[in-house]
Design a protein around this motif. Sequence first.
Motif, PDB file in Angstrom:
ATOM      1  N   GLY A 274       4.620   1.505  -4.564  1.00  0.00           N
ATOM      2  CA  GLY A 274       3.366   1.563  -3.924  1.00  0.00           C
ATOM      3  C   GLY A 274       2.130   1.781  -4.958  1.00  0.00           C
ATOM      4  N   SER A 276       0.167   1.831  -8.398  1.00  0.00           N
ATOM      5  CA  SER A 276      -0.378   0.761  -9.473  1.00  0.00           C
ATOM      6  C   SER A 276      -1.267   1.780 -10.535  1.00  0.00           C
ATOM      7  N   SER A 281      -4.683   3.308  -5.845  1.00  0.00           N
ATOM      8  CA  SER A 281      -3.378   3.294  -4.878  1.00  0.00           C
ATOM      9  C   SER A 281      -3.588   4.586  -3.899  1.00  0.00           C
ATOM     10  N   HIS A 299       2.556   5.668   4.963  1.00  0.00           N
ATOM     11  CA  HIS A 299       1.748   4.256   4.670  1.00  0.00           C
ATOM     12  C   HIS A 299       1.186   4.360   3.342  1.00  0.00           C
ATOM     13  N   ASN A 300       1.575   3.102   2.737  1.00  0.00           N
ATOM     14  CA  ASN A 300       1.244   3.229   1.043  1.00  0.00           C
ATOM     15  C   ASN A 300       0.767   2.078   0.970  1.00  0.00           C
ATOM     16  N   SER A 301       0.087   1.655  -0.230  1.00  0.00           N
ATOM     17  CA  SER A 301      -0.540   0.504  -0.804  1.00  0.00           C
ATOM     18  C   SER A 301       0.790  -0.249  -1.567  1.00  0.00           C
ATOM     19  N   LYS A 302       0.537  -1.390  -1.841  1.00  0.00           N
ATOM     20  CA  LYS A 302       1.507  -1.878  -2.596  1.00  0.00           C
ATOM     21  C   LYS A 302       1.305  -2.563  -4.142  1.00  0.00           C
ATOM     22  N   ASP A 339      -0.560  -6.348   1.373  1.00  0.00           N
ATOM     23  CA  ASP A 339      -0.958  -5.374   0.570  1.00  0.00           C
ATOM     24  C   ASP A 339      -0.613  -3.628   0.971  1.00  0.00           C
ATOM     25  N   THR A 340       0.130  -3.536   2.247  1.00  0.00           N
ATOM     26  CA  THR A 340       0.501  -2.190   2.587  1.00  0.00           C
ATOM     27  C   THR A 340       1.827  -2.395   2.871  1.00  0.00           C
TER      28      THR A 340
END
Length: 349
Positions: A274, A276, A281, A299-302, A339-340
């Motif tokens: 997750g 970047s 991020s 809950h995280n970004s990708k 995206d998440t």
Amino acid sequence: MYWMKYQSRQENLLYLALWTTLFVAPVLSMYIHSVSDSFYTFQWRDLWIIWPKFIVFLALFLIHNFLLAPILILKNKRWQYSLITLSIIALFTLYQCASRPVPPPHHAPAPSHIAPPAIVGEHDIMAVVILILMFGMNLGIKGYYRHRYDERRMASLEKKNLEHQLEYLKYQINPHFFMNTLNNIHALVDIDPEKAKSTIVELSKMMRFILYEGDKNGVPLSRECEFIRTYITLMRLRYTDKVKINVELPRELPDKTVPPLMLISFIENAFKHGISYLHDSFIDITVSVNNDHLTFRCHNSKADKPNTEKGGIGLANVRQRLQLLYDSNFTLNIQDNPDTYNVELTIPL
């Protein structure tokens, strides 16, 4: 659950054999009687006097086996089982009394004193006793197969725990994490020696937890949360302000235990896939306790290009471990959006 399906099939075959024997027994008895007694003739219609009574018992057995017994054996709801079972026995007693055959009339002179007919006859009492014994036999057989299933499940769990112990010793936390953390500490030695010392202490706490707590069946919840907090503190050293890391852990924790290093697998996965280095991020981690249940959310970004480093035990193995530990008494929801990435896990404490 393979063993539960196997035991259920084996149990049903046993019931099938018992009831088949019960229905065939009158046929064999009448046949043997007709062979040994020349004055007796085998009549199939005689079976229609016996079999309907067997069918009533069979119907009650099926109700008890598939609806009532699981309430006690699987869910341990004793009062609910007792009330329903007693109600069925009472209704069966009324049925027996109502369906009792009426004796033919006698033309002899009536006696001076006639006793009132009995409300419950001898045959009615015997039928109720047989029904109770049948329910008890059903509970005994189900309890036996449940005990066998639990024994096999515990053996499988112990074997799996042993495999995880070896996995912890070999490769639990990503070794690149330790390498990068040591590099950060090396850089801090000249810039901020005091911070470097405190970071070494935190790193040693993590290593001690993995070596001495990671091979146990359960660790205090407070120790697991402390390990998560230390892990994230050290991970912050690797990233700039472009990475927003938010962690919410309970201040007051109950005196409960959880499987060691279970939650860290999801957190490690969030950092691995997750983060970047090119754009902003985020990772949001929440642990809450409510009604003897722990809920973990991540809950995280990708990242556009996820980290390809190898390590960790993998989400598939985590799910399998959860099934061995909690059977079906847990919920794991994973949402892999474009995206998440969202993980929500609830386990009993």
